[in-house]
Design an enzyme around this catalytic site. Structure first.
Site, PDB file in Angstrom:
ATOM      1  NE  ARG A 261     -51.278  52.122 -18.511  1.00 43.88           N
ATOM      2  CZ  ARG A 261     -51.331  53.226 -17.521  1.00 43.88           C
ATOM      3  NH1 ARG A 261     -51.887  52.455 -16.223  1.00 43.88           N
ATOM      4  NH2 ARG A 261     -50.913  54.077 -17.584  1.00 43.88           N
ATOM      5  NE  ARG A 276     -57.952  46.854 -12.780  1.00 39.85           N
ATOM      6  CZ  ARG A 276     -57.034  47.837 -12.297  1.00 39.85           C
ATOM      7  NH1 ARG A 276     -55.809  47.548 -12.775  1.00 39.85           N
ATOM      8  NH2 ARG A 276     -57.086  48.168 -11.094  1.00 39.85           N
ATOM      9  CD  GLU A 348     -54.547  56.118 -10.324  1.00 40.73           C
ATOM     10  OE1 GLU A 348     -54.862  54.880  -9.746  1.00 40.73           O
ATOM     11  OE2 GLU A 348     -53.873  56.437 -11.273  1.00 40.73           O
ATOM     12  CB  SER A 351     -51.569  59.001 -10.974  1.00 43.25           C
ATOM     13  OG  SER A 351     -50.598  58.241 -10.239  1.00 43.25           O
ATOM     14  NE  ARG A 389     -59.393  53.981 -14.209  1.00 47.08           N
ATOM     15  CZ  ARG A 389     -58.773  53.686 -13.273  1.00 47.08           C
ATOM     16  NH1 ARG A 389     -58.411  54.388 -12.255  1.00 47.08           N
ATOM     17  NH2 ARG A 389     -58.387  52.260 -13.485  1.00 47.08           N
TER      18      ARG A 389
END
Length: 427
Positions: A261, A276, A348, A351, A389
RNA sequence: GGAGAGAUGGCUGAGUGGCCGAAAGCGAUCGCCUGCUAAGCGAUUGUACGCCCAUUAAAGGUGUACCGCGGGUUCGAAUCCCGCUCUCUCCGCCA
Protein backbone atom coordinates in the site's frame (compact mmCIF):
# COMPACT_ATOMS: atom_id res chain seq x y z
CA UNK A 1 -21.54 -0.94 -7.94
CA UNK A 2 -25.16 -0.40 -7.08
CA UNK A 3 -27.98 -2.00 -9.04
CA UNK A 4 -29.29 0.37 -11.71
CA UNK A 5 -32.86 -0.86 -11.37
CA UNK A 6 -32.77 -0.63 -7.61
CA UNK A 7 -31.39 2.89 -7.63
CA UNK A 8 -33.98 3.91 -10.19
CA UNK A 9 -36.86 2.55 -8.15
CA UNK A 10 -35.66 3.78 -4.77
CA UNK A 11 -33.74 6.88 -5.67
CA UNK A 12 -34.80 8.86 -2.57
CA UNK A 13 -34.00 6.11 -0.14
CA UNK A 14 -30.61 5.48 -1.77
CA UNK A 15 -29.75 9.17 -1.66
CA UNK A 16 -30.70 9.34 2.02
CA UNK A 17 -28.59 6.29 2.86
CA UNK A 18 -25.61 7.66 1.00
CA UNK A 19 -25.95 10.97 2.80
CA UNK A 20 -25.37 9.12 6.07
CA UNK A 21 -21.85 8.40 4.93
CA UNK A 22 -21.12 12.07 5.33
CA UNK A 23 -19.74 12.67 1.85
CA UNK A 24 -21.49 14.74 -0.76
CA UNK A 25 -22.85 12.35 -3.33
CA UNK A 26 -25.38 13.66 -5.80
CA UNK A 27 -27.40 11.05 -7.67
CA UNK A 28 -28.78 13.68 -10.03
CA UNK A 29 -26.65 12.70 -13.04
CA UNK A 30 -27.81 9.14 -12.65
CA UNK A 31 -31.46 9.72 -13.55
CA UNK A 32 -30.46 11.87 -16.47
CA UNK A 33 -27.92 9.42 -17.88
CA UNK A 34 -30.21 6.45 -17.43
CA UNK A 35 -33.04 8.16 -19.29
CA UNK A 36 -30.72 9.15 -22.09
CA UNK A 37 -29.43 5.62 -22.35
CA UNK A 38 -32.93 4.17 -22.67
CA UNK A 39 -33.96 6.71 -25.28
CA UNK A 40 -30.97 5.89 -27.45
CA UNK A 41 -31.39 2.18 -26.95
CA UNK A 42 -35.02 2.21 -28.01
CA UNK A 43 -34.29 4.06 -31.21
CA UNK A 44 -31.26 1.94 -31.93
CA UNK A 45 -33.09 -1.33 -31.45
CA UNK A 46 -35.86 -0.21 -33.77
CA UNK A 47 -33.33 0.58 -36.48
CA UNK A 48 -31.54 -2.70 -35.98
CA UNK A 49 -34.84 -4.47 -36.39
CA UNK A 50 -35.36 -2.67 -39.67
CA UNK A 51 -31.90 -3.58 -40.83
CA UNK A 52 -32.32 -7.23 -39.93
CA UNK A 53 -35.63 -7.42 -41.75
CA UNK A 54 -34.33 -5.71 -44.86
CA UNK A 55 -31.15 -7.76 -44.94
CA UNK A 56 -33.18 -10.92 -44.81
CA UNK A 57 -35.25 -9.63 -47.71
CA UNK A 58 -32.11 -8.93 -49.70
CA UNK A 59 -30.88 -12.41 -49.08
CA UNK A 60 -34.13 -13.88 -50.36
CA UNK A 61 -34.17 -11.72 -53.46
CA UNK A 62 -30.62 -12.60 -54.32
CA UNK A 63 -31.39 -16.24 -53.94
CA UNK A 64 -34.24 -15.82 -56.43
CA UNK A 65 -31.87 -13.89 -58.72
CA UNK A 66 -33.98 -10.77 -58.39
CA UNK A 67 -32.62 -7.24 -58.44
CA UNK A 68 -32.18 -5.82 -54.95
CA UNK A 69 -30.15 -2.69 -55.57
CA UNK A 70 -32.91 -0.30 -54.45
CA UNK A 71 -33.35 -1.81 -51.01
CA UNK A 72 -29.62 -2.31 -50.62
CA UNK A 73 -29.05 1.42 -50.77
CA UNK A 74 -31.88 1.92 -48.30
CA UNK A 75 -30.30 -0.59 -45.95
CA UNK A 76 -26.99 1.19 -46.27
CA UNK A 77 -28.57 4.38 -45.04
CA UNK A 78 -30.01 2.65 -42.04
CA UNK A 79 -26.63 1.15 -41.23
CA UNK A 80 -25.03 4.57 -41.17
CA UNK A 81 -27.61 5.79 -38.65
CA UNK A 82 -27.10 2.69 -36.58
CA UNK A 83 -23.40 3.31 -36.40
CA UNK A 84 -23.90 6.85 -35.13
CA UNK A 85 -26.38 5.73 -32.49
CA UNK A 86 -24.12 2.89 -31.39
CA UNK A 87 -21.35 5.34 -30.70
CA UNK A 88 -23.71 7.52 -28.71
CA UNK A 89 -24.93 4.55 -26.74
CA UNK A 90 -21.43 3.37 -25.90
CA UNK A 91 -20.54 6.85 -24.70
CA UNK A 92 -23.64 7.16 -22.55
CA UNK A 93 -23.30 3.73 -21.04
CA UNK A 94 -19.70 4.45 -20.23
CA UNK A 95 -20.65 7.68 -18.50
CA UNK A 96 -23.36 5.92 -16.54
CA UNK A 97 -21.08 3.12 -15.49
CA UNK A 98 -18.24 5.46 -14.60
CA UNK A 99 -20.65 7.47 -12.50
CA UNK A 100 -21.98 4.42 -10.70
CA UNK A 101 -18.45 3.15 -10.13
CA UNK A 102 -17.72 6.14 -7.93
CA UNK A 103 -20.83 5.68 -5.78
CA UNK A 104 -20.13 3.80 -2.54
CA UNK A 105 -22.23 0.97 -1.15
CA UNK A 106 -25.40 1.55 0.86
CA UNK A 107 -24.88 0.96 4.60
CA UNK A 108 -26.88 -1.93 6.06
CA UNK A 109 -29.84 -0.99 8.25
CA UNK A 110 -28.04 -2.24 11.36
CA UNK A 111 -25.15 0.18 10.84
CA UNK A 112 -25.48 3.11 13.24
CA UNK A 113 -25.23 6.67 12.07
CA UNK A 114 -22.01 8.43 12.96
CA UNK A 115 -19.42 10.85 11.69
CA UNK A 116 -16.20 8.98 12.27
CA UNK A 117 -14.19 6.43 14.22
CA UNK A 118 -15.20 7.92 17.58
CA UNK A 119 -18.82 7.00 16.91
CA UNK A 120 -18.19 3.30 16.32
CA UNK A 121 -20.12 1.29 18.93
CA UNK A 122 -18.20 -1.41 20.79
CA UNK A 123 -19.95 -4.73 20.21
CA UNK A 124 -17.96 -6.85 22.65
CA UNK A 125 -14.66 -7.14 24.42
CA UNK A 126 -12.68 -10.23 25.29
CA UNK A 127 -10.04 -10.69 27.98
CA UNK A 128 -8.56 -7.95 30.06
CA UNK A 129 -5.77 -5.44 29.85
CA UNK A 130 -2.69 -7.14 31.25
CA UNK A 131 -1.00 -5.51 34.23
CA UNK A 132 2.71 -4.82 34.07
CA UNK A 133 4.93 -4.25 37.11
CA UNK A 134 6.94 -1.91 34.87
CA UNK A 135 6.11 0.63 32.16
CA UNK A 136 5.40 -1.47 29.06
CA UNK A 137 7.42 -0.51 26.02
CA UNK A 138 6.18 0.02 22.48
CA UNK A 139 7.02 -2.83 20.11
CA UNK A 140 9.63 -0.90 18.15
CA UNK A 141 11.73 -0.61 21.28
CA UNK A 142 11.20 -4.23 22.23
CA UNK A 143 11.95 -5.37 18.68
CA UNK A 144 15.10 -3.31 18.33
CA UNK A 145 16.38 -4.24 21.77
CA UNK A 146 15.89 -7.91 20.96
CA UNK A 147 17.52 -7.34 17.59
CA UNK A 148 14.59 -8.89 15.72
CA UNK A 149 13.19 -5.78 14.00
CA UNK A 150 15.53 -3.54 12.04
CA UNK A 151 13.89 -0.39 10.72
CA UNK A 152 17.10 1.49 9.97
CA UNK A 153 18.52 -1.13 7.66
CA UNK A 154 15.16 -1.61 5.92
CA UNK A 155 15.20 2.10 5.21
CA UNK A 156 18.66 1.71 3.74
CA UNK A 157 17.63 -1.22 1.58
CA UNK A 158 14.39 0.30 0.38
CA UNK A 159 13.07 3.32 2.23
CA UNK A 160 10.73 4.47 4.94
CA UNK A 161 7.85 2.24 6.04
CA UNK A 162 9.62 -1.02 5.39
CA UNK A 163 10.92 -3.47 7.98
CA UNK A 164 13.68 -6.05 8.07
CA UNK A 165 12.85 -8.95 10.37
CA UNK A 166 15.80 -10.83 11.79
CA UNK A 167 16.23 -14.24 13.38
CA UNK A 168 13.46 -15.02 15.84
CA UNK A 169 11.54 -12.00 14.54
CA UNK A 170 11.38 -13.51 11.08
CA UNK A 171 10.45 -16.84 12.63
CA UNK A 172 7.70 -15.20 14.69
CA UNK A 173 6.16 -13.67 11.58
CA UNK A 174 6.31 -16.99 9.74
CA UNK A 175 4.96 -18.85 12.77
CA UNK A 176 1.96 -16.55 12.96
CA UNK A 177 1.20 -17.03 9.30
CA UNK A 178 1.27 -20.80 9.63
CA UNK A 179 -0.68 -20.74 12.87
CA UNK A 180 -3.44 -18.64 11.33
CA UNK A 181 -3.65 -20.64 8.13
CA UNK A 182 -3.79 -23.91 10.05
CA UNK A 183 -6.53 -22.59 12.31
CA UNK A 184 -8.71 -21.41 9.44
CA UNK A 185 -8.19 -24.44 7.24
CA UNK A 186 -8.48 -27.21 9.82
CA UNK A 187 -10.98 -25.72 12.26
CA UNK A 188 -12.94 -23.07 10.38
CA UNK A 189 -13.44 -24.83 7.06
CA UNK A 190 -11.54 -22.54 4.70
CA UNK A 191 -9.65 -23.69 1.63
CA UNK A 192 -6.13 -22.33 1.41
CA UNK A 193 -5.13 -20.40 -1.69
CA UNK A 194 -1.85 -18.91 -2.83
CA UNK A 195 -2.68 -16.31 -5.48
CA UNK A 196 -0.60 -14.02 -7.69
CA UNK A 197 0.64 -10.92 -5.86
CA UNK A 198 0.08 -8.73 -8.89
CA UNK A 199 -3.28 -8.30 -10.58
CA UNK A 200 -4.69 -6.56 -13.62
CA UNK A 201 -6.99 -3.57 -13.89
CA UNK A 202 -10.14 -5.67 -14.17
CA UNK A 203 -9.46 -7.39 -10.88
CA UNK A 204 -8.80 -4.09 -9.13
CA UNK A 205 -12.02 -2.70 -10.55
CA UNK A 206 -13.98 -5.78 -9.56
CA UNK A 207 -13.26 -5.38 -5.87
CA UNK A 208 -13.53 -1.61 -5.87
CA UNK A 209 -9.93 -0.34 -5.59
CA UNK A 210 -10.18 1.17 -9.07
CA UNK A 211 -11.04 3.58 -10.51
CA UNK A 212 -11.32 5.64 -7.34
CA UNK A 213 -8.33 4.69 -5.23
CA UNK A 214 -5.46 4.39 -7.67
CA UNK A 215 -3.30 6.62 -5.46
CA UNK A 216 -3.25 3.95 -2.75
CA UNK A 217 -1.79 1.34 -5.09
CA UNK A 218 1.65 0.50 -6.41
CA UNK A 219 1.66 0.03 -10.15
CA UNK A 220 4.32 -2.10 -11.75
CA UNK A 221 6.16 -0.12 -14.37
CA UNK A 222 5.98 -1.17 -18.02
CA UNK A 223 2.98 -3.35 -17.29
CA UNK A 224 -0.69 -2.86 -16.56
CA UNK A 225 -0.32 -4.78 -13.31
CA UNK A 226 -0.69 -3.60 -9.75
CA UNK A 227 0.77 -5.00 -6.55
CA UNK A 228 -2.11 -6.26 -4.45
CA UNK A 229 -3.06 -4.13 -1.43
CA UNK A 230 -4.77 -7.17 0.11
CA UNK A 231 -5.46 -10.79 -0.80
CA UNK A 232 -9.10 -9.80 -1.06
CA UNK A 233 -8.39 -8.65 -4.60
CA UNK A 234 -7.00 -11.82 -6.18
CA UNK A 235 -9.15 -14.13 -4.05
CA UNK A 236 -12.48 -12.43 -4.71
CA UNK A 237 -11.62 -12.23 -8.40
CA UNK A 238 -11.13 -16.00 -8.56
CA UNK A 239 -14.78 -16.24 -9.51
CA UNK A 240 -15.08 -13.06 -11.54
CA UNK A 241 -17.42 -13.51 -14.51
CA UNK A 242 -18.54 -16.91 -13.31
CA UNK A 243 -21.88 -18.44 -12.41
CA UNK A 244 -21.51 -20.64 -9.35
CA UNK A 245 -23.82 -23.42 -8.20
CA UNK A 246 -26.01 -22.75 -5.20
CA UNK A 247 -25.09 -26.14 -3.78
CA UNK A 248 -21.40 -25.20 -3.71
CA UNK A 249 -22.06 -22.24 -1.43
CA UNK A 250 -21.01 -20.82 0.86
CA UNK A 251 -17.42 -20.90 -0.41
CA UNK A 252 -14.66 -20.15 2.10
CA UNK A 253 -11.14 -19.24 1.02
CA UNK A 254 -8.15 -18.20 3.07
CA UNK A 255 -4.84 -16.95 1.78
CA UNK A 256 -1.58 -15.59 3.01
CA UNK A 257 -0.14 -12.80 0.89
CA UNK A 258 2.07 -9.81 1.32
CA UNK A 259 0.15 -6.56 0.87
CA UNK A 260 1.47 -3.40 -0.74
CA UNK A 261 0.00 0.00 0.00
CA UNK A 262 1.35 3.36 -0.95
CA UNK A 263 -0.26 4.94 2.13
CA UNK A 264 -0.63 8.17 0.22
CA UNK A 265 -1.90 10.94 2.44
CA UNK A 266 -0.85 9.29 5.68
CA UNK A 267 2.38 11.22 6.15
CA UNK A 268 3.13 11.74 9.78
CA UNK A 269 0.75 9.03 10.97
CA UNK A 270 2.14 5.97 12.72
CA UNK A 271 5.62 6.65 11.47
CA UNK A 272 7.23 4.41 14.08
CA UNK A 273 7.13 0.68 14.13
CA UNK A 274 5.20 -1.91 12.22
CA UNK A 275 1.75 -0.37 12.26
CA UNK A 276 1.69 1.40 8.91
CA UNK A 277 3.96 -0.11 6.28
CA UNK A 278 4.22 -0.10 2.50
CA UNK A 279 4.59 -3.87 2.63
CA UNK A 280 3.07 -6.15 5.23
CA UNK A 281 1.84 -9.70 5.52
CA UNK A 282 -1.74 -10.68 6.01
CA UNK A 283 -3.83 -13.81 6.19
CA UNK A 284 -7.17 -13.09 4.60
CA UNK A 285 -10.52 -14.86 4.67
CA UNK A 286 -12.97 -14.50 1.80
CA UNK A 287 -16.50 -15.84 1.49
CA UNK A 288 -18.98 -16.18 -1.34
CA UNK A 289 -22.50 -16.65 -0.03
CA UNK A 290 -26.14 -16.46 -0.96
CA UNK A 291 -27.86 -13.16 -0.09
CA UNK A 292 -29.96 -14.70 2.66
CA UNK A 293 -26.99 -16.00 4.66
CA UNK A 294 -24.43 -13.25 4.24
CA UNK A 295 -25.08 -11.50 7.55
CA UNK A 296 -24.86 -14.74 9.50
CA UNK A 297 -21.66 -15.43 7.63
CA UNK A 298 -20.31 -12.02 8.59
CA UNK A 299 -20.83 -12.86 12.26
CA UNK A 300 -19.02 -16.17 11.85
CA UNK A 301 -16.24 -14.56 9.85
CA UNK A 302 -15.66 -12.00 12.58
CA UNK A 303 -15.57 -14.72 15.21
CA UNK A 304 -13.03 -16.62 13.08
CA UNK A 305 -10.79 -13.56 13.17
CA UNK A 306 -11.33 -13.07 16.90
CA UNK A 307 -10.45 -16.71 17.51
CA UNK A 308 -6.86 -16.01 16.51
CA UNK A 309 -6.50 -13.46 19.30
CA UNK A 310 -8.26 -15.72 21.78
CA UNK A 311 -5.79 -18.51 21.08
CA UNK A 312 -2.94 -16.06 21.52
CA UNK A 313 -4.62 -14.80 24.68
CA UNK A 314 -4.58 -11.17 23.63
CA UNK A 315 -7.22 -8.76 24.92
CA UNK A 316 -9.31 -7.17 22.21
CA UNK A 317 -12.58 -5.44 21.46
CA UNK A 318 -14.81 -5.56 18.42
CA UNK A 319 -16.45 -2.43 17.08
CA UNK A 320 -19.04 -1.96 14.37
CA UNK A 321 -18.09 0.80 11.97
CA UNK A 322 -20.62 3.63 11.86
CA UNK A 323 -21.92 5.09 8.60
CA UNK A 324 -19.25 7.78 8.50
CA UNK A 325 -16.36 5.32 8.96
CA UNK A 326 -17.51 2.61 6.58
CA UNK A 327 -15.30 1.68 3.63
CA UNK A 328 -16.33 2.42 0.07
CA UNK A 329 -17.50 -1.06 -0.93
CA UNK A 330 -18.81 -2.23 2.41
CA UNK A 331 -22.39 -2.44 3.65
CA UNK A 332 -21.29 -3.40 7.14
CA UNK A 333 -17.89 -3.79 8.78
CA UNK A 334 -16.65 -5.04 12.12
CA UNK A 335 -13.18 -4.03 13.19
CA UNK A 336 -11.37 -6.22 15.68
CA UNK A 337 -9.01 -4.10 17.74
CA UNK A 338 -6.19 -5.62 19.76
CA UNK A 339 -4.99 -4.01 22.95
CA UNK A 340 -1.46 -2.65 22.66
CA UNK A 341 -0.14 -1.92 26.16
CA UNK A 342 3.03 -0.26 24.87
CA UNK A 343 0.93 2.36 23.14
CA UNK A 344 -1.98 2.21 25.57
CA UNK A 345 -4.48 1.94 22.77
CA UNK A 346 -6.70 -0.45 20.86
CA UNK A 347 -5.50 -0.97 17.33
CA UNK A 348 -7.31 -2.44 14.33
CA UNK A 349 -5.91 -5.88 13.62
CA UNK A 350 -8.77 -7.21 11.50
CA UNK A 351 -11.53 -5.70 9.45
CA UNK A 352 -14.45 -7.94 8.48
CA UNK A 353 -16.91 -6.73 5.89
CA UNK A 354 -20.03 -7.76 4.06
CA UNK A 355 -20.10 -6.19 0.63
CA UNK A 356 -23.45 -7.76 -0.21
CA UNK A 357 -23.69 -7.77 -4.02
CA UNK A 358 -21.65 -4.58 -4.50
CA UNK A 359 -18.44 -6.33 -5.56
CA UNK A 360 -20.32 -9.20 -7.17
CA UNK A 361 -22.08 -6.80 -9.51
CA UNK A 362 -18.84 -5.06 -10.44
CA UNK A 363 -17.05 -8.33 -10.92
CA UNK A 364 -20.05 -10.24 -12.27
CA UNK A 365 -19.94 -13.08 -9.76
CA UNK A 366 -23.28 -14.88 -9.81
CA UNK A 367 -24.86 -18.14 -8.78
CA UNK A 368 -27.64 -20.29 -10.08
CA UNK A 369 -30.40 -21.24 -7.69
CA UNK A 370 -31.84 -24.73 -7.76
CA UNK A 371 -34.87 -23.31 -9.60
CA UNK A 372 -32.53 -22.09 -12.34
CA UNK A 373 -32.60 -18.39 -11.53
CA UNK A 374 -29.32 -16.50 -11.68
CA UNK A 375 -28.48 -13.94 -8.99
CA UNK A 376 -25.46 -12.07 -7.75
CA UNK A 377 -23.63 -13.66 -4.82
CA UNK A 378 -22.71 -11.78 -1.70
CA UNK A 379 -19.00 -11.40 -1.01
CA UNK A 380 -17.37 -10.98 2.37
CA UNK A 381 -13.86 -10.75 3.61
CA UNK A 382 -11.89 -10.22 6.75
CA UNK A 383 -8.32 -10.20 7.91
CA UNK A 384 -7.46 -13.24 9.85
CA UNK A 385 -5.22 -11.40 10.83
CA UNK A 386 -2.85 -8.66 9.79
CA UNK A 387 0.38 -10.46 10.64
CA UNK A 388 2.66 -7.51 11.29
CA UNK A 389 0.19 -6.00 13.70
CA UNK A 390 -0.17 -9.37 15.39
CA UNK A 391 3.59 -9.35 15.95
CA UNK A 392 3.11 -5.94 17.53
CA UNK A 393 0.37 -7.30 19.78
CA UNK A 394 2.42 -10.32 20.81
CA UNK A 395 5.57 -8.33 21.55
CA UNK A 396 3.77 -5.65 23.55
CA UNK A 397 1.50 -8.01 25.48
CA UNK A 398 4.14 -10.64 26.17
CA UNK A 399 7.07 -8.38 27.03
CA UNK A 400 9.03 -9.27 30.17
CA UNK A 401 10.69 -7.07 32.81
CA UNK A 402 14.13 -7.93 31.41
CA UNK A 403 13.14 -7.00 27.87
CA UNK A 404 12.52 -10.53 26.60
CA UNK A 405 9.32 -11.44 24.80
CA UNK A 406 7.49 -14.60 25.85
CA UNK A 407 5.90 -16.83 23.24
CA UNK A 408 2.14 -17.46 23.49
CA UNK A 409 1.38 -21.09 24.30
CA UNK A 410 -0.48 -21.69 21.02
CA UNK A 411 2.47 -20.45 19.03
CA UNK A 412 5.16 -22.61 20.60
CA UNK A 413 4.71 -25.55 18.20
CA UNK A 414 5.39 -23.09 15.40
CA UNK A 415 8.41 -21.56 17.17
CA UNK A 416 10.59 -24.62 17.52
CA UNK A 417 9.23 -24.99 21.05
CA UNK A 418 11.03 -21.97 22.50
CA UNK A 419 9.51 -20.10 25.46
CA UNK A 420 10.82 -16.66 24.79
CA UNK A 421 12.81 -14.46 22.50
CA UNK A 422 16.03 -13.12 23.98
CA UNK A 423 18.51 -10.68 22.54
CA UNK A 424 21.32 -12.15 20.52
CA UNK A 425 23.30 -11.71 17.33
CA UNK A 426 25.08 -8.69 16.01
CA UNK A 427 23.40 -5.39 16.59
C1' G B 1 13.02 -14.43 -27.00
C1' G B 2 12.02 -17.53 -31.99
C1' A B 3 8.49 -20.92 -34.91
C1' G B 4 3.69 -22.98 -35.36
C1' A B 5 -1.57 -24.27 -33.87
C1' G B 6 -5.85 -22.80 -31.57
C1' A B 7 -10.07 -19.93 -28.60
C1' U B 8 -17.83 -21.66 -30.29
C1' G B 9 -23.17 -22.82 -24.96
C1' G B 10 -22.10 -26.44 -18.12
C1' C B 11 -18.58 -29.96 -21.06
C1' U B 12 -17.03 -32.44 -25.88
C1' G B 13 -17.49 -30.69 -30.64
C1' A B 14 -19.75 -29.21 -35.85
C1' G B 15 -20.29 -24.95 -38.47
C1' U B 16 -15.98 -20.52 -44.29
C1' G B 17 -21.08 -14.80 -45.73
C1' G B 18 -28.00 -14.68 -45.19
C1' C B 19 -32.08 -20.72 -43.86
C1' C B 20 -27.16 -20.01 -37.15
C1' G B 21 -28.33 -18.18 -30.59
C1' A B 22 -25.81 -21.80 -33.17
C1' A B 23 -26.02 -29.32 -35.37
C1' A B 24 -24.79 -33.68 -32.68
C1' G B 25 -23.28 -36.02 -28.27
C1' C B 26 -22.51 -35.74 -22.95
C1' G B 27 -24.23 -33.64 -18.55
C1' A B 28 -28.40 -31.40 -15.88
C1' U B 29 -33.78 -30.70 -14.72
C1' C B 30 -38.84 -32.43 -15.06
C1' G B 31 -42.22 -36.38 -16.50
C1' C B 32 -43.12 -41.62 -17.91
C1' C B 33 -41.55 -46.55 -17.08
C1' U B 34 -39.54 -49.57 -12.86
C1' G B 35 -39.97 -53.44 -6.29
C1' C B 36 -35.04 -50.23 -5.73
C1' U B 37 -30.84 -48.83 -8.72
C1' A B 38 -29.22 -48.85 -13.64
C1' A B 39 -30.94 -48.76 -18.52
C1' G B 40 -34.87 -46.92 -21.71
C1' C B 41 -38.62 -43.21 -23.58
C1' G B 42 -40.44 -38.01 -23.88
C1' A B 43 -39.91 -32.79 -22.85
C1' U B 44 -36.94 -28.82 -21.22
C1' U B 45 -32.09 -26.93 -20.80
C1' G B 46 -27.15 -19.69 -22.05
C1' U B 47 -26.64 -14.50 -20.44
C1' A B 48 -27.65 -9.33 -20.54
C1' C B 49 -30.51 -5.23 -21.80
C1' G B 50 -35.03 -2.62 -23.82
C1' C B 51 -40.27 -2.44 -24.71
C1' C B 52 -45.40 -4.39 -23.88
C1' C B 53 -48.41 -6.58 -20.21
C1' A B 54 -48.68 -6.67 -15.06
C1' U B 55 -47.49 -3.95 -11.14
C1' U B 56 -44.81 -5.96 -4.88
C1' A B 57 -42.79 -8.87 -8.06
C1' A B 58 -42.64 -13.09 -10.87
C1' A B 59 -44.43 -15.45 -15.03
C1' G B 60 -45.66 -14.28 -20.10
C1' G B 61 -45.22 -11.74 -24.95
C1' U B 62 -41.81 -9.15 -28.12
C1' G B 63 -37.24 -6.97 -29.77
C1' U B 64 -31.87 -6.23 -29.55
C1' A B 65 -26.94 -7.78 -28.42
C1' C B 66 -23.40 -11.54 -27.33
C1' C B 67 -19.48 -17.69 -30.81
C1' G B 68 -11.83 -14.96 -26.46
C1' C B 69 -11.44 -9.05 -26.62
C1' G B 70 -11.36 -4.61 -29.82
C1' G B 71 -11.70 -2.50 -34.64
C1' G B 72 -12.64 -3.02 -40.16
C1' U B 73 -15.06 -4.85 -44.88
C1' U B 74 -20.39 -5.78 -46.25
C1' C B 75 -27.22 -4.41 -47.27
C1' G B 76 -25.91 -8.62 -43.91
C1' A B 77 -20.21 -11.58 -40.07
C1' A B 78 -19.37 -17.20 -35.47
C1' U B 79 -17.76 -17.37 -40.73
C1' C B 80 -13.58 -12.56 -44.49
C1' C B 81 -9.48 -8.72 -42.97
C1' C B 82 -6.40 -6.12 -39.03
C1' G B 83 -4.74 -5.48 -33.87
C1' C B 84 -4.66 -7.46 -28.91
C1' U B 85 -5.16 -11.14 -24.99
C1' C B 86 -4.97 -16.00 -23.49
C1' U B 87 -4.07 -21.40 -24.23
C1' C B 88 -1.27 -25.49 -26.41
C1' U B 89 3.23 -27.68 -29.10
C1' C B 90 8.47 -27.26 -30.45
C1' C B 91 13.33 -24.53 -29.87
C1' G B 92 16.27 -21.16 -26.80
C1' C B 93 16.95 -18.88 -21.96
C1' C B 94 15.96 -19.09 -16.79
C1' A B 95 14.73 -19.67 -10.33
Amino acid sequence: MLDIKFVKQHIKMVQAKLDQRGQKIDLGPFTELDQKRRDILMELETLRFVRNTVSKEIGEKKQNKEDASDIISKAAEVSVKIKTLEEELVGTEENLRNFLMTIPNIPHESVVYGKGADDNPVIRTWGEKPLFPFPPKPHWEIGENLNILDFARAAKITGARFTLYRGMGALLERALINFMLDLHTTEHGYTEMLPPFMVNVNSMTGTGQLPKFADDLFKVEKTDYFLIPTAEVPITNIHREEILNEKDMPIYYTAYTPCFRSEAGSYGKDTRGLIRQHQFNKVEMVKFTTPETSYDELEKLTLNAEEVLKRLNIHYRTVSLCTGDLGFSSAKTYDVEAWLPGQKTYREISSCSNFEDFQARRASIRFRRSNGKVEFVHTLNGSGLAVGRTVVAVLENYQQPNGDAAIPEALKPYMKGIDRITAKGLA
